[in-house]
Design a protein around this motif. Structure first.
Motif, PDB file in Angstrom:
ATOM      1  N   ILE A 102     -14.247 -63.562 -42.938  1.00  0.00           N
ATOM      2  CA  ILE A 102     -13.016 -63.145 -42.262  1.00  0.00           C
ATOM      3  C   ILE A 102     -13.168 -61.735 -41.694  1.00  0.00           C
ATOM      4  N   GLU A 103     -13.904 -60.869 -42.387  1.00  0.00           N
ATOM      5  CA  GLU A 103     -14.041 -59.491 -41.943  1.00  0.00           C
ATOM      6  C   GLU A 103     -14.772 -59.384 -40.609  1.00  0.00           C
ATOM      7  N   ARG A 104     -15.669 -60.343 -40.345  1.00  0.00           N
ATOM      8  CA  ARG A 104     -16.414 -60.303 -39.089  1.00  0.00           C
ATOM      9  C   ARG A 104     -15.494 -60.428 -37.870  1.00  0.00           C
ATOM     10  N   GLN A 105     -14.286 -60.930 -38.076  1.00  0.00           N
ATOM     11  CA  GLN A 105     -13.341 -61.106 -36.970  1.00  0.00           C
ATOM     12  C   GLN A 105     -12.370 -59.932 -36.838  1.00  0.00           C
ATOM     13  N   CYS A 106     -12.510 -58.918 -37.692  1.00  0.00           N
ATOM     14  CA  CYS A 106     -11.467 -57.885 -37.799  1.00  0.00           C
ATOM     15  C   CYS A 106     -12.014 -56.472 -37.655  1.00  0.00           C
ATOM     16  N   ASP A 107     -11.098 -55.562 -37.278  1.00  0.00           N
ATOM     17  CA  ASP A 107     -11.383 -54.125 -37.316  1.00  0.00           C
ATOM     18  C   ASP A 107     -10.827 -53.498 -38.592  1.00  0.00           C
ATOM     19  N   ALA A 108      -9.904 -54.177 -39.225  1.00  0.00           N
ATOM     20  CA  ALA A 108      -9.338 -53.741 -40.500  1.00  0.00           C
ATOM     21  C   ALA A 108      -8.834 -54.968 -41.239  1.00  0.00           C
ATOM     22  N   VAL A 109      -8.887 -54.921 -42.574  1.00  0.00           N
ATOM     23  CA  VAL A 109      -8.415 -56.043 -43.382  1.00  0.00           C
ATOM     24  C   VAL A 109      -7.539 -55.521 -44.517  1.00  0.00           C
ATOM     25  N   VAL A 110      -6.349 -56.094 -44.638  1.00  0.00           N
ATOM     26  CA  VAL A 110      -5.460 -55.806 -45.760  1.00  0.00           C
ATOM     27  C   VAL A 110      -5.691 -56.903 -46.799  1.00  0.00           C
ATOM     28  N   ILE A 111      -6.161 -56.501 -47.977  1.00  0.00           N
ATOM     29  CA  ILE A 111      -6.484 -57.445 -49.053  1.00  0.00           C
ATOM     30  C   ILE A 111      -5.379 -57.343 -50.103  1.00  0.00           C
ATOM     31  N   VAL A 112      -4.747 -58.471 -50.406  1.00  0.00           N
ATOM     32  CA  VAL A 112      -3.612 -58.474 -51.333  1.00  0.00           C
ATOM     33  C   VAL A 112      -4.014 -59.162 -52.624  1.00  0.00           C
ATOM     34  N   GLY A 113      -3.982 -58.403 -53.729  1.00  0.00           N
ATOM     35  CA  GLY A 113      -4.403 -58.915 -55.026  1.00  0.00           C
ATOM     36  C   GLY A 113      -3.495 -59.990 -55.580  1.00  0.00           C
ATOM     37  N   SER A 114      -3.850 -60.486 -56.765  1.00  0.00           N
ATOM     38  CA  SER A 114      -3.142 -61.617 -57.362  1.00  0.00           C
ATOM     39  C   SER A 114      -1.763 -61.222 -57.872  1.00  0.00           C
ATOM     40  N   ASP A 115      -0.969 -62.246 -58.224  1.00  0.00           N
ATOM     41  CA  ASP A 115       0.462 -62.041 -58.442  1.00  0.00           C
ATOM     42  C   ASP A 115       0.935 -62.124 -59.883  1.00  0.00           C
ATOM     43  N   TYR A 116       0.028 -62.230 -60.843  1.00  0.00           N
ATOM     44  CA  TYR A 116       0.438 -62.272 -62.252  1.00  0.00           C
ATOM     45  C   TYR A 116       1.430 -63.399 -62.507  1.00  0.00           C
ATOM     46  N   THR A 117       0.996 -64.598 -62.145  1.00  0.00           N
ATOM     47  CA  THR A 117       1.832 -65.773 -62.369  1.00  0.00           C
ATOM     48  C   THR A 117       1.678 -66.205 -63.821  1.00  0.00           C
ATOM     49  N   ASP A 118       2.280 -67.332 -64.140  1.00  0.00           N
ATOM     50  CA  ASP A 118       2.219 -67.811 -65.517  1.00  0.00           C
ATOM     51  C   ASP A 118       0.808 -68.233 -65.938  1.00  0.00           C
ATOM     52  N   VAL A 119      -0.112 -68.350 -64.969  1.00  0.00           N
ATOM     53  CA  VAL A 119      -1.487 -68.693 -65.332  1.00  0.00           C
ATOM     54  C   VAL A 119      -2.375 -67.450 -65.341  1.00  0.00           C
ATOM     55  N   GLY A 120      -1.752 -66.293 -65.268  1.00  0.00           N
ATOM     56  CA  GLY A 120      -2.509 -65.051 -65.309  1.00  0.00           C
ATOM     57  C   GLY A 120      -2.967 -64.735 -66.723  1.00  0.00           C
ATOM     58  N   SER A 121      -3.587 -63.584 -66.895  1.00  0.00           N
ATOM     59  CA  SER A 121      -4.063 -63.178 -68.214  1.00  0.00           C
ATOM     60  C   SER A 121      -4.042 -61.667 -68.303  1.00  0.00           C
ATOM     61  N   PRO A 122      -4.192 -61.100 -69.532  1.00  0.00           N
ATOM     62  CA  PRO A 122      -4.176 -59.639 -69.678  1.00  0.00           C
ATOM     63  C   PRO A 122      -5.293 -58.938 -68.919  1.00  0.00           C
ATOM     64  N   THR A 123      -6.325 -59.677 -68.565  1.00  0.00           N
ATOM     65  CA  THR A 123      -7.455 -59.058 -67.871  1.00  0.00           C
ATOM     66  C   THR A 123      -7.316 -59.152 -66.348  1.00  0.00           C
ATOM     67  N   GLU A 124      -6.121 -59.527 -65.861  1.00  0.00           N
ATOM     68  CA  GLU A 124      -5.977 -59.790 -64.431  1.00  0.00           C
ATOM     69  C   GLU A 124      -6.211 -58.536 -63.588  1.00  0.00           C
ATOM     70  N   LEU A 125      -5.671 -57.382 -64.019  1.00  0.00           N
ATOM     71  CA  LEU A 125      -5.904 -56.152 -63.272  1.00  0.00           C
ATOM     72  C   LEU A 125      -7.390 -55.817 -63.246  1.00  0.00           C
ATOM     73  N   SER A 126      -8.049 -56.001 -64.372  1.00  0.00           N
ATOM     74  CA  SER A 126      -9.483 -55.709 -64.438  1.00  0.00           C
ATOM     75  C   SER A 126     -10.258 -56.563 -63.441  1.00  0.00           C
ATOM     76  N   TYR A 127      -9.870 -57.826 -63.335  1.00  0.00           N
ATOM     77  CA  TYR A 127     -10.572 -58.711 -62.402  1.00  0.00           C
ATOM     78  C   TYR A 127     -10.278 -58.312 -60.955  1.00  0.00           C
ATOM     79  N   ASN A 128      -9.039 -57.933 -60.660  1.00  0.00           N
ATOM     80  CA  ASN A 128      -8.722 -57.432 -59.325  1.00  0.00           C
ATOM     81  C   ASN A 128      -9.535 -56.187 -59.007  1.00  0.00           C
ATOM     82  N   ALA A 129      -9.716 -55.328 -60.010  1.00  0.00           N
ATOM     83  CA  ALA A 129     -10.513 -54.121 -59.804  1.00  0.00           C
ATOM     84  C   ALA A 129     -11.964 -54.474 -59.499  1.00  0.00           C
ATOM     85  N   ARG A 130     -12.492 -55.493 -60.187  1.00  0.00           N
ATOM     86  CA  ARG A 130     -13.863 -55.944 -59.911  1.00  0.00           C
ATOM     87  C   ARG A 130     -13.989 -56.445 -58.477  1.00  0.00           C
ATOM     88  N   ILE A 131     -12.992 -57.188 -58.031  1.00  0.00           N
ATOM     89  CA  ILE A 131     -13.015 -57.701 -56.651  1.00  0.00           C
ATOM     90  C   ILE A 131     -13.024 -56.528 -55.668  1.00  0.00           C
TER      91      ILE A 131
END
Length: 700
Positions: free
Chosen positions: A93-122
């Motif tokens: 997707i980035e190859r088509q863009c000059d800038a990309v807004v990346i929106v992390g996950s939403d902490y739904t009921d299938v989330g976990s305590p490590t969700e922020l950590s995984y977003n940070a890894r991404i």
């Protein structure tokens, strides 16, 4: 390398989507191709409303499926493999863009305590700095957080980001207490006192309207079925709930603006009284009525309710009072792609509380050399906002006008007067969930103005035998009334035509406003926003078969309009032949018009007669008119007649996906602009902004 920004939060329900929208629009004002990416969604097959919202406001035609990474299930089953997939899909997707807004996950009921950590890894693996969004309220939204609570959350989450090697760009506290913004900013900023570099902190105040669900969402959650009312009003936000399981005299004082009223189906007296209160000027405007308990209305009461012909949505629910109220309370509002007022509210909150220029500096964004349609539209609105001109809208009976007016006022684009019956307009605005409180609403039968306008109109048209007595009727026509407001300086410009013909809209301006000195003909242009630039096409709406002298006049007016909107005029006088290659009456008309234009305005860059391809395409220009400074680079295209111009602009609009803004009238002493009767709300907004800019930058 394209600009990247990763928007993440430490929990759910922070309003991250409204912040993402603000970031997207801030980038879109400066960057040519801005894309969006969702690394993790609940499902890769079911629509994600946040992604749909953002894609609706990008300046690229990106496929939804290309902007999605992986599902939650994929992350849980194989985190490392999911991360590889995310990086791969992002690269595409980035190859088509000059800038990309990346929106992390939403902490739904299938989330976990490590969700922020995984977003940070991404974020670390994508090389994207993190804009951290903190919630100013607890995750269930029940109460405001203390400043100390937010400071601790900022400290913990920034540590989590650092451990994952993700860079922290800035922090936004969203849904913050409006009375404690400075305190919150200072408190959260203190969490970074010991870091090597300062971290900007902004706070966006909570607005209950953004959290309010629509009536449609409330009906869905309560298993309700619409039985009466205008379905269009289901998109209005429900700002509260009133449980009307009490006597009539106790219900009426409890009604509040924008409320859904829950009434047991067997309380016929309360149902009828609530409907009458809604239609009265002395009670609040309601969002809807739910008849609960699964009880059908008695036939005679049903007949009375339907006979009132109220537009207020009335629905029936099989649930009891307690469960109905409970489900309404649990129904959350969300910022969706089709929620115009919420979009405007979120945008203004972001712009007023986040330093967009500082954010762009942090991201090291360089302004783009191209001008996309969205960039041009944002520029129009920004310029109009600076001038704060007063525009009159004569067609107050049209919902599109009211919706556009609400958006324009909320975004502070212009000051507005709407013509029509004030009671009816404000009532309809309330029904639609619009905020028209800042609009002036004037009846065209206002006695004081009617008398003043009739006297002036009789004076202006005295040579045509007009008398004040006759003029008293004429000026009550909304087009004449609005034009008289502009003529006498009570408004700076007028926009009409959503429900009236072009002739009806502009005839009064020919009689009253009249043409500027030195201008022989009123004409029009369309501002054609292509993928990477904006062109001016004239005349495509007014003059069927202009003479050579009129064509020269149209070219001059069009060049001056181009300058008003930041377009460097290079004028192509169009014909079916280029240079001296053809002959005939039509070519000779254009050749003479070109000579007259050069004689009258030697400062302009002009080419003519010239074919469209030679004017627009550098390769063709090199063969047909190699020494011309205009050929292949034209920005102002003057068509020889209305037939050619109107068909060409529509062909380019449809086949090239151009945004056609107009017709923009030119040559009048004051700006009056016409709308298509098929105009969309966004068209009306753009035309008002254009009119305000014309009023702020009159051509000498």
């Amino acid at each position: 390398m394209p600009t990247r920004i990763y928007i993440a939060s430490a929990e759910g329900h922070t309003g991250k989507s409204s912040i993402a929208l603000g970031v997207l629009e801030t980038l879109t004002r400066e960057v040519g191709r801005v894309g969006v990416f969702r690394p993790i969604t609940r499902s890769t097959t079911e629509p994600d409303y946040v992604l749909e919202l953002l894609l609706a406001h990008t300046n690229l035609n990106l496929a939804y499926e290309d902007c999605v990474g992986v599902s939650y299930d994929r992350v849980h089953s194989d985190p490392d493999g999911a991360l590889t997939d995310i990086v791969s899909r992002f690269a595409a997707i980035e190859r088509q863009c000059d800038a990309v807004v990346i929106v992390g996950s939403d902490y739904t009921d299938v989330g976990s305590p490590t969700e922020l950590s995984y977003n940070a890894r991404i974020a670390a693996n994508l090389g994207a700095p993190v804009l951290l969004v903190l919630g100013g309220r607890t995750s269930n939204g029940s109460e405001s957080r203390t400043t100390e609570d937010m400071r601790q959350i900022a400290e913990l989450t920034s540590t989590e980001l650092r451990l994952a090697h993700a860079g922290l760009l800035a922090v936004i506290v969203n849904r913050a207490d409006p009375d404690a913004l400075d305190e919150i900013i200072a408190g959260v900023s203190s969490a970074f006192d010991d870091t090597a570099a300062s971290v900007p902190v902004w706070a966006v105040p909570e607005d209950p309207f953004l959290e309010a669900p629509t009536v449609a969402a409330v009906l869905k959650s309560t298993e309700s079925t619409l039985v009466s009312g205008d379905p269009a009003l289901l998109e209005r936000e429900a700002l509260g709930t009133v449980i009307a399981a009490m006597s009539l005299e106790n219900v009426l004082p409890r009604l509040i603006e924008g409320a859904v009223v829950v009434v047991p189906g067997d309380r016929s007296d309360v149902i009828v009284a609530t409907l009458l209160a809604h239609s009265s000027e002395t009670f609040p405007s309601l969002a809807g009525i739910i008849l609960n308990g699964g009880i059908s209305l008695p036939p005679q009461v049903e007949r009375l309710v339907f006979g009132l012909q109220s537009a207020l949505p009335i629905a029936t629910s099989p649930l009891g009072t307690f469960e109905t109220a409970q489900r309404i309370t649990a129904t959350r509002g969300r910022l969706a792609a089709d929620s115009k007022r919420k979009y405007d509210t979120a945008r203004e909150l972001f712009d007023n509380n986040v330093d967009g220029a500082a954010l762009l500096r942090l991201l090291e964004v360089n302004p783009s050399s191209v001008v996309t349609p969205l960039m041009f539209q944002y520029n129009l609105l920004d310029r109009a906002r600076e001038s704060q001109k007063h525009i009159v809208l004569p067609e107050g009976e049209d919902d599109r006008i009211l919706r556009a007016a609400s958006s324009l006022l909320q975004r502070k684009v212009a000051r507005l007067t709407i013509l029509g019956d004030e009671t009816a307009i404000r009532a309809r605005g309330a029904e639609l969930g619009l905020d028209l409180s800042e609009a002036a609403i004037i009846s065209p039968f206002n006695e004081e103005l009617r008398d003043r306008f009739a006297e002036e109109y009789a004076r202006v048209r005295a040579h045509k035998g007009m008398t004040k007595l006759l003029a008293m009727d004429t000026v009550t026509d909304v087009s004449y009334f609005g034009t008289m407001m502009v003529h006498l300086g009570l408004a700076d410009g007028m926009v009409s035509g959503a429900t009236h013909t072009t002739a009806h809209t502009i005839r009064p301006s020919f009689e009253i406003i009249k043409t500027k000195p030195g201008v022989s003909v009123v004409s029009s242009v369309f501002l054609m926003a292509l993928a990477d630039r904006v062109l001016v096409y004239g005349d495509c709406a007014v003059n069927p078969d202009p003479t050579a002298e009129q064509l020269a006049d149209i070219a001059i007016s069009s060049s001056e309009t181009a300058v008003q909107f930041g377009i460097d005029p290079r004028v192509a006088m169009l014909s079916y032949s280029t240079g001296t290659s053809g002959s005939g009456a039509d070519v000779e008309k254009v050749r003479l018009a070109t000579e007259l234009l050069v004689e009258r305005r030697p400062d302009l860059l002009v080419a003519g007669p010239i074919q469209y391809d030679a004017a627009a395409d550098a390769a063709v220009a090199a063969a047909k008119m190699p020494d011309s400074p205009v050929a292949g680079r034209a920005t102002v295209f003057i068509f020889p007649d209305l037939n050619t111009g109107n068909n060409t602009y529509k062909a380019v609009q449809r086949s090239a996906g151009a945004v056609a803004m107009g017709p923009v009238l030119q040559g009048l002493n004051k700006p009056i602009n016409d709308l298509s009767r098929g105009a969309l709300v966004e068209d009306i907004i753009n035309t008002v902004a254009i009119t305000a800019i014309q009023a702020a930058t009159p051509v000498a």
